[in-house]
Scaffold this motif. Structure first.
Motif, PDB file in Angstrom:
ATOM      1  N   LEU A 162       0.713  -1.249  -0.202  1.00 56.29           N
ATOM      2  CA  LEU A 162       0.286  -0.072  -0.198  1.00 56.29           C
ATOM      3  C   LEU A 162       0.639   1.469   0.162  1.00 56.29           C
ATOM      4  O   LEU A 162       0.346   2.112   0.490  1.00 56.29           O
ATOM      5  N   ASN A 163       1.852   0.805   0.271  1.00 49.38           N
ATOM      6  CA  ASN A 163       3.226   2.309   0.436  1.00 49.38           C
ATOM      7  C   ASN A 163       2.947   3.668   1.532  1.00 49.38           C
ATOM      8  O   ASN A 163       2.943   4.635   1.035  1.00 49.38           O
ATOM      9  N   PRO A 164       2.347   2.951   2.635  1.00 50.05           N
ATOM     10  CA  PRO A 164       1.529   3.403   3.609  1.00 50.05           C
ATOM     11  C   PRO A 164       2.456   5.091   4.370  1.00 50.05           C
ATOM     12  O   PRO A 164       4.012   4.369   3.751  1.00 50.05           O
ATOM     13  N   GLU A 165       2.062   6.041   4.331  1.00 52.89           N
ATOM     14  CA  GLU A 165       2.404   7.065   4.966  1.00 52.89           C
ATOM     15  C   GLU A 165       3.805   6.181   5.967  1.00 52.89           C
ATOM     16  O   GLU A 165       4.670   6.852   6.689  1.00 52.89           O
ATOM     17  N   ILE A 166       2.394   5.204   6.626  1.00 51.66           N
ATOM     18  CA  ILE A 166       2.031   4.683   8.212  1.00 51.66           C
ATOM     19  C   ILE A 166       2.876   3.448   8.393  1.00 51.66           C
ATOM     20  O   ILE A 166       1.812   2.637   7.890  1.00 51.66           O
ATOM     21  N   LEU A 167       3.794   2.839   8.392  1.00 50.88           N
ATOM     22  CA  LEU A 167       3.728   1.222   8.644  1.00 50.88           C
ATOM     23  C   LEU A 167       2.691   0.994   9.976  1.00 50.88           C
ATOM     24  O   LEU A 167       4.514   1.452  11.501  1.00 50.88           O
ATOM     25  N   VAL A 168       2.836   0.506  11.479  1.00 51.84           N
ATOM     26  CA  VAL A 168       2.354  -0.022  11.967  1.00 51.84           C
ATOM     27  C   VAL A 168       2.387  -1.534  12.126  1.00 51.84           C
ATOM     28  O   VAL A 168       1.394  -2.038  11.326  1.00 51.84           O
ATOM     29  N   MET A 169       3.613  -1.927  12.795  1.00 58.62           N
ATOM     30  CA  MET A 169       3.106  -3.020  13.337  1.00 58.62           C
ATOM     31  C   MET A 169       2.553  -4.027  14.725  1.00 58.62           C
ATOM     32  O   MET A 169       3.889  -3.596  15.971  1.00 58.62           O
ATOM     33  N   ASP A 170       1.958  -4.534  15.246  1.00 64.44           N
ATOM     34  CA  ASP A 170       1.963  -4.919  16.485  1.00 64.44           C
ATOM     35  C   ASP A 170       2.744  -6.119  16.645  1.00 64.44           C
ATOM     36  O   ASP A 170       1.622  -7.243  16.198  1.00 64.44           O
ATOM     37  N   GLU A 171       3.135  -6.617  17.730  1.00 62.78           N
ATOM     38  CA  GLU A 171       4.290  -7.748  17.749  1.00 62.78           C
ATOM     39  C   GLU A 171       4.933  -7.883  16.644  1.00 62.78           C
ATOM     40  O   GLU A 171       4.457  -9.545  16.629  1.00 62.78           O
ATOM     41  N   PRO A 172       5.869  -8.045  15.289  1.00 62.16           N
ATOM     42  CA  PRO A 172       5.134  -8.502  14.707  1.00 62.16           C
ATOM     43  C   PRO A 172       6.396  -9.471  14.636  1.00 62.16           C
ATOM     44  O   PRO A 172       7.023 -10.440  13.902  1.00 62.16           O
ATOM     45  N   MET A 173       7.561  -8.982  15.441  1.00 62.47           N
ATOM     46  CA  MET A 173       9.019 -10.232  15.860  1.00 62.47           C
ATOM     47  C   MET A 173       8.175 -11.197  16.765  1.00 62.47           C
ATOM     48  O   MET A 173       9.001 -12.357  16.379  1.00 62.47           O
ATOM     49  N   ALA A 174       7.309 -11.448  16.856  1.00 58.62           N
ATOM     50  CA  ALA A 174       6.784 -12.226  18.238  1.00 58.62           C
ATOM     51  C   ALA A 174       6.819 -13.871  17.731  1.00 58.62           C
ATOM     52  O   ALA A 174       6.151 -13.994  16.407  1.00 58.62           O
ATOM     53  N   GLY A 175       7.316 -14.798  17.757  1.00 56.03           N
ATOM     54  CA  GLY A 175       8.044 -15.910  17.433  1.00 56.03           C
ATOM     55  C   GLY A 175       8.092 -16.674  16.574  1.00 56.03           C
ATOM     56  O   GLY A 175       8.027 -17.534  15.510  1.00 56.03           O
TER      57      GLY A 175
END
Ligand SMILES: Nc1ncnc2c1ncn2[C@@H]1O[C@H](COP(=O)(O)OP(=O)(O)OP(=O)(O)O)[C@@H](O)[C@H]1O
Ligand SMILES: [Mg+2]
Length: 282
Positions: A162-175
Motif C-alpha cells: 500500500l506504500n503507507p505513510e505510516i507502517l504500524v506493526m503490532d508485535e511483528p517479531m513475536a515467535g
C-alpha cells in the motif's frame, strides 16, 4: 518538523457503561515526527494494541484527540480514508489471511486503491522482495500451505504494497526465528532511509534499541515514559522499574562508566560499542 502522529489527552474505554467496562488508555499525550521509528513497550494488557488501533482510525478516542497525517481520527468521513496512509499489521496477522493465492493476498489492498493491475503487480513483486520472498516462486502458492512465519511475511507484504505513510506493526517479531526478526528490522531500517514513519509494539527492547528514535512505555493503560532512546538509557528508575533489558554491549559500556572510565554511554549499536572499546584500549 511536521508531527505525523499527535495524541492529546487520549482516553479509551472498551464497552463503556457496561459491567465489562475496561479503561484501556488513560490520559495519553505524545507526538511523533515524520520519518521517525517509535517502539512501544509494556506488559500484557498495558494497552499497546489498543493504542495502535487508534492510529488508523479503527478505534476512535473516548476523550482527547488523535491526529494522524493531519487527519482527526474522530472525523468519521476522513477516518475511512486513513487505511490508505496508515497500514496496520495486526498481532498474529498470519491468522487473518483469507485469499487463495499469495498474489491475491498481497494485491488485495492495492486493488482497493483503484490503481491499474500493472501497477498492482509491480507493487506485489516489490513487496514480496522486501519481505525476503522470491515473487516468481511464491505468487501462485496457497497461503494456508505456508508456515506461520512465512504467512506473516505475506501479511506484512500486503501492507507494504500500500506504500503507507505510516507502517504500524503490532508485535511483528513475536515467535519469529532470528532471520524473520532481522527481516522486520531491515524493513524498518529501509523505511527510515526513505524518511518514512514506522511504529512497532514489542516485548523486547533489546532488539530495536539500535534503530528506534522514540520509545513509549505503557503500564496499565498509562504512558509512563515517552522520549528519545538516549533519554531512556539515562533513566535508571524506568529501566529498573520495568525491568527493561538492555543489549549486553550497552550494559558493558554503562558498567565501565560506573567504574570511572571516561566512556561514551550514548551508544546503541554493537559496531559503535566495539569502536568505543577500541578507543578506550588505544
Ligand atoms: N476488544 C476488547 N474488549 C474489551 N476489552 C479489551 C478488548 N481488547 C483489549 N481489551 C482490554 O484492554 C486492555 C488493554 O489491552 P491491549 O490488548 O491493548 O493490551 P496489550 O498491551 O496489547 O497486551 P498484549 O501484550 O497481551 O498484546 C486489557 O485490559 C484488555 O483486556
Ligand atoms: Mg497486544
Amino acid at each position: 518538523m511536521p508531527k505525523i502522529i499527535d495524541v492529546k489527552e487520549l482516553d479509551f474505554i472498551y464497552m463503556p457503561g457496561s459491567p465489562y467496562e475496561q479503561n484501556a488508555l488513560k490520559n495519553i499525550s505524545f507526538s511523533l515526527d515524520e520519518g521517525e521509528f517509535l517502539g512501544i513497550f509494556g506488559p500484557n494488557g498495558s494497552g499497546k494494541s489498543t493504542l495502535v488501533q487508534l492510529f488508523n482510525g479503527l478505534l476512535s478516542p473516548g476523550r482527547g484527540t488523535v491526529t494522524v497525517c493531519d487527519t482527526d481520527t474522530a472525523d468519521k468521513k476522513l477516518r475511512q480514508q486513513l487505511w490508505k496512509k496508515v497500514s496496520l499489521v495486526f498481532q498474529y496477522p498470519e491468522q487473518q489471511i483469507f485469499q487463495i493465492s499469495v498474489y491475491d493476498e498481497v494485491a488485495y489492498g492495492p486493488r482497493n486503491l483503484g490503481i491499474s493491475e500493472t501497477e498492482v503487480r509491480q507493487r506485489v513483486y516489490l513487496a514480496l522482495e522486501q519481505v525476503g520472498l522470491i515473487p516468481e516462486e511464491t505468487i501462485g502458492v496457497t497461503p494456508i500451505s505456508l508456515s506461520g512465519g512465512m504467512r506473516r511475511r505475506v501479511a506484512i507484504a500486503g501492507m507494504l504494497a500500500l506504500n503507507p505513510e505510516i507502517l504500524v506493526m503490532d508485535e511483528p517479531m513475536a515467535g519469529l526465528d532470528p532471520i524473520g526478526r532481522k527481516l522486520i528490522l531491515d524493513i524498518i531500517n529501509n523505511r527510515k532511509e526513505h524518511k518514512l514513519t514506522s511504529v512497532m509494539t514489542s516485548h523486547n527492547l533489546k532488539e530495536i534499541i539500535a534503530i528506534a528514535d522514540k520509545i513509549a512505555i505503557m503500564d496499565s493503560g498509562c504512558l509512563v515514559f515517552f522520549g528519545a532512546v538516549s533519554e531512556l538509557l539515562e533513566n535508571n528508575n524506568i529501566l529498573a522499574k520495568y525491568r527493561l533489558e538492555l543489549p549486553d554491549h550497552i550494559q558493558l559500556l554503562s558498567a565501565l562508566a560506573e567504574r570511572g572510565l571516561k566512556v561514551n554511554t550514548n551508544i546503541r549499536s554493537l559496531n559503535e560499542a566495539a569502536l568505543e572499546i577500541l578507543r578506550l584500549l588505544a
